[in-house]
Write an enzyme that holds these catalytic residues in place. Structure first.
Site, short mmCIF file in Angstrom:
data_model
loop_
_atom_site.label_atom_id
_atom_site.label_comp_id
_atom_site.label_asym_id
_atom_site.label_seq_id
_atom_site.Cartn_x
_atom_site.Cartn_y
_atom_site.Cartn_z
N TYR A 1 47.47 39.68 53.91
CA TYR A 1 47.01 41.06 54.00
C TYR A 1 45.49 41.21 54.09
O TYR A 1 45.00 42.33 54.13
CB TYR A 1 47.56 41.88 52.83
CG TYR A 1 48.96 42.40 53.11
CD1 TYR A 1 49.81 41.71 53.97
CD2 TYR A 1 49.43 43.56 52.53
CE1 TYR A 1 51.09 42.17 54.22
CE2 TYR A 1 50.71 44.03 52.78
CZ TYR A 1 51.53 43.32 53.63
OH TYR A 1 52.80 43.78 53.88
N LYS B 1 57.45 30.80 47.74
CA LYS B 1 58.24 29.95 48.64
C LYS B 1 57.54 28.60 48.74
O LYS B 1 57.15 28.13 49.82
CB LYS B 1 58.35 30.66 50.02
CG LYS B 1 59.36 30.05 50.97
CD LYS B 1 60.79 30.27 50.58
CE LYS B 1 61.73 29.59 51.58
NZ LYS B 1 63.11 29.51 51.10
N ASP C 1 63.51 34.26 48.91
CA ASP C 1 64.80 34.62 49.52
C ASP C 1 65.87 34.79 48.44
O ASP C 1 66.68 35.72 48.50
CB ASP C 1 65.23 33.61 50.60
CG ASP C 1 64.87 32.17 50.25
OD1 ASP C 1 64.38 31.94 49.13
OD2 ASP C 1 65.10 31.29 51.09
N ASP D 1 55.00 43.31 48.60
CA ASP D 1 55.16 44.53 49.39
C ASP D 1 56.62 44.68 49.81
O ASP D 1 57.22 45.75 49.67
CB ASP D 1 54.24 44.45 50.62
CG ASP D 1 54.07 45.80 51.29
OD1 ASP D 1 54.45 46.81 50.69
OD2 ASP D 1 53.55 45.84 52.41
N ASP E 1 59.75 47.45 48.18
CA ASP E 1 60.54 48.42 48.95
C ASP E 1 62.02 48.21 48.65
O ASP E 1 62.79 49.17 48.51
CB ASP E 1 60.31 48.23 50.47
CG ASP E 1 59.23 49.17 51.01
OD1 ASP E 1 58.26 49.40 50.28
OD2 ASP E 1 59.36 49.64 52.16
P1 ATP Z 1 54.91 51.98 55.72
O1 ATP Z 1 55.09 50.75 56.54
O2 ATP Z 1 53.60 52.67 55.95
O3 ATP Z 1 55.21 51.77 54.25
P2 ATP Z 1 57.49 52.77 56.70
O4 ATP Z 1 57.54 52.62 58.17
O5 ATP Z 1 58.11 51.74 55.81
O6 ATP Z 1 55.98 53.05 56.23
P3 ATP Z 1 58.03 55.15 55.28
O7 ATP Z 1 57.07 56.17 55.71
O8 ATP Z 1 57.75 54.46 54.00
O9 ATP Z 1 58.19 54.12 56.42
O10 ATP Z 1 59.49 55.79 55.25
C1 ATP Z 1 60.69 55.02 55.30
C2 ATP Z 1 61.87 55.98 55.18
O11 ATP Z 1 61.93 56.53 53.88
C3 ATP Z 1 61.80 57.15 56.14
O12 ATP Z 1 63.08 57.44 56.66
C4 ATP Z 1 61.31 58.29 55.30
O13 ATP Z 1 61.73 59.55 55.71
C5 ATP Z 1 61.87 57.94 53.90
N1 ATP Z 1 60.96 58.40 52.87
C6 ATP Z 1 59.78 57.82 52.52
N2 ATP Z 1 59.20 58.52 51.54
C7 ATP Z 1 60.00 59.56 51.25
C8 ATP Z 1 59.91 60.66 50.32
N3 ATP Z 1 58.88 60.81 49.47
N4 ATP Z 1 60.92 61.55 50.30
C9 ATP Z 1 61.97 61.41 51.13
N5 ATP Z 1 62.12 60.41 52.02
C10 ATP Z 1 61.13 59.48 52.10
#
Ligand code: ATP
Length: 338
Positions: A123, A170, A203, A227, A231
């Site tokens: 990063y 890893k 993994d 990161d 998620d």
């Molecule tokens: P990044 O790579 O910048 O983290 P990303 O491409 O992973 O972004 P996000 O913007 O994090 O995408 O969103 C992923 C999904 O989660 C989308 O469908 C979005 O609508 C949903 N989402 C993210 N945050 C929220 C929130 N606070 N409330 C409702 N839905 C959300």
């Protein structure tokens, strides 16, 4: 009076920021923790307005504040958050994943935190092209690994829960870089005999976060893995809309949701503000600890209880199975704070 710099961001950022201001104002009024909030631009909006994703005036204001709350920014995220983390030496990225009632979660009873090294790894964006290939530097230093390992063990001590630290890497493939990370974490573990220490390949960890997430306490890992795994852990407990994060340094800290700008739902008033509100809760905890301010710590607990109480009543935004708008949900939390 705490000076809070608030980067309002892109996509759903401004909606989340509006919600955060309502919450901080309510805490100011009801719980006697005083804030002065300064709204700032950074991200795509700043890029189009000033030609720079992180304008100097924003950076200066952030540096002068006691803490920063940053709503998600869009395509220029790397030019904002990655730069802020480096410039402010925010070496620890803390991403809790906690079960809340009645969530569309994979499992209940989860209370864990990912402690992600925040300054190194892929990063740093040190990449170049040469002869039809693209090359990225992956630097993992002993100093940064030691610092994050200590932070993870201190977190496990402070949380006083399962008293377990799992080092995720890893090293069977990246023998030098992850080998170093794993060795340093194992060395630091020796200073914490009261904490159970184990190691897991990334993994296997990704799999176990689905299979038995309730067994984790503190995960310590490198930047990219942290990161991705955070998620995943957010999704396991019910979704990104509930996932807060903190970027912590020795002197300063910045609080932000785990998720991005969510352009697909921006401007519709349906975003779940919990991710940012729970980030404010983490800020209150941090300010309370730094300034020995018990009122702040109490406000943090009350704020989390209010979020918990609201979702327990079945009041939810769309992403977690409800129909409340961002502001309706926020106002319910404010009433619960009283
Ligand atoms: P990044 O790579 O910048 O983290 P990303 O491409 O992973 O972004 P996000 O913007 O994090 O995408 O969103 C992923 C999904 O989660 C989308 O469908 C979005 O609508 C949903 N989402 C993210 N945050 C929220 C929130 N606070 N409330 C409702 N839905 C959300």
């Amino acid at each position: 009076m705490y000076k809070i710099s608030l980067i309002t961001g892109d996509g759903i950022g401004p909606e989340l920021s509006e919600s955060a201001v309502v919450i901080l104002d309510a805490i100011h009024e009801k719980l006697d923790v005083k804030f002065q909030i300064e709204k700032l631009l950074a991200g795509d909006i700043a890029l189009s307005k000033y030609g720079k994703a992180l304008p100097d005036q924003t950076l200066d204001a952030v540096k002068k504040s006691d803490a920063c709350m940053k709503a998600p920014v869009g395509e220029s995220a790397a030019d904002v958050i990655v730069v802020l983390r480096r410039l402010l030496n925010l070496y620890a990225n803390i991403r809790p994943a906690k079960s809340y009632p009645y969530m569309p979660a994979l499992k209940d009873g989860i209370d864990m935190v990912i402690v992600r090294e925040n300054t190194e790894d892929l990063y740093t964006g040190q990449e170049f092209e040469v002869d039809g290939a693209a090359v990225a530097f992956r630097i993992i230093s002993e100093a940064a690994s030691k610092k994050i390992a200590k932070y993870a063990f201190e977190t496990a001590v402070m949380r006083n829960q399962k008293k377990r630290v799992t080092c995720v890497h890893k090293s069977n493939v990246m023998r030098k870089t992850d080998g170093l990370f794993s060795r340093v974490c194992a060395d630091v573990a020796k200073q914490y005999p009261m904490i159970q220490f184990d190691q897991m390949y990334v993994d296997a960890c990704a799999m176990n976060l689905i299979r038995r997430p309730e067994t984790f306490d503190v995960i310590v890992t490198t930047n990219l893995f942290g990161d991705i795994l955070s998620d995943e852990s957010a999704e396991v407990v019910g979704g990104l809309g509930m996932a807060p994060a903190a970027n912590i340094g020795d002197e300063f800290a910045l609080f932000e949701p785990v998720h991005g700008a969510a352009f697909d739902i921006a401007g519709k008033g349906v975003a779940n503000p919990s991710s940012f509100i729970l980030s404010a809760k983490m800020m209150l905890d941090w300010l309370g600890a730094k300034h020995h301010d018990q009122k702040c710590v109490e406000a943090a607990n009350k704020l989390e209880s209010a979020v918990y109480g609201v979702v327990k009543k079945g009041i939810k935004t769309r992403d977690i199975g409800g129909d409340r708008t961002t502001m309706e949900f926020t106002k319910e939390i404010v009433s619960m704070l009283a």
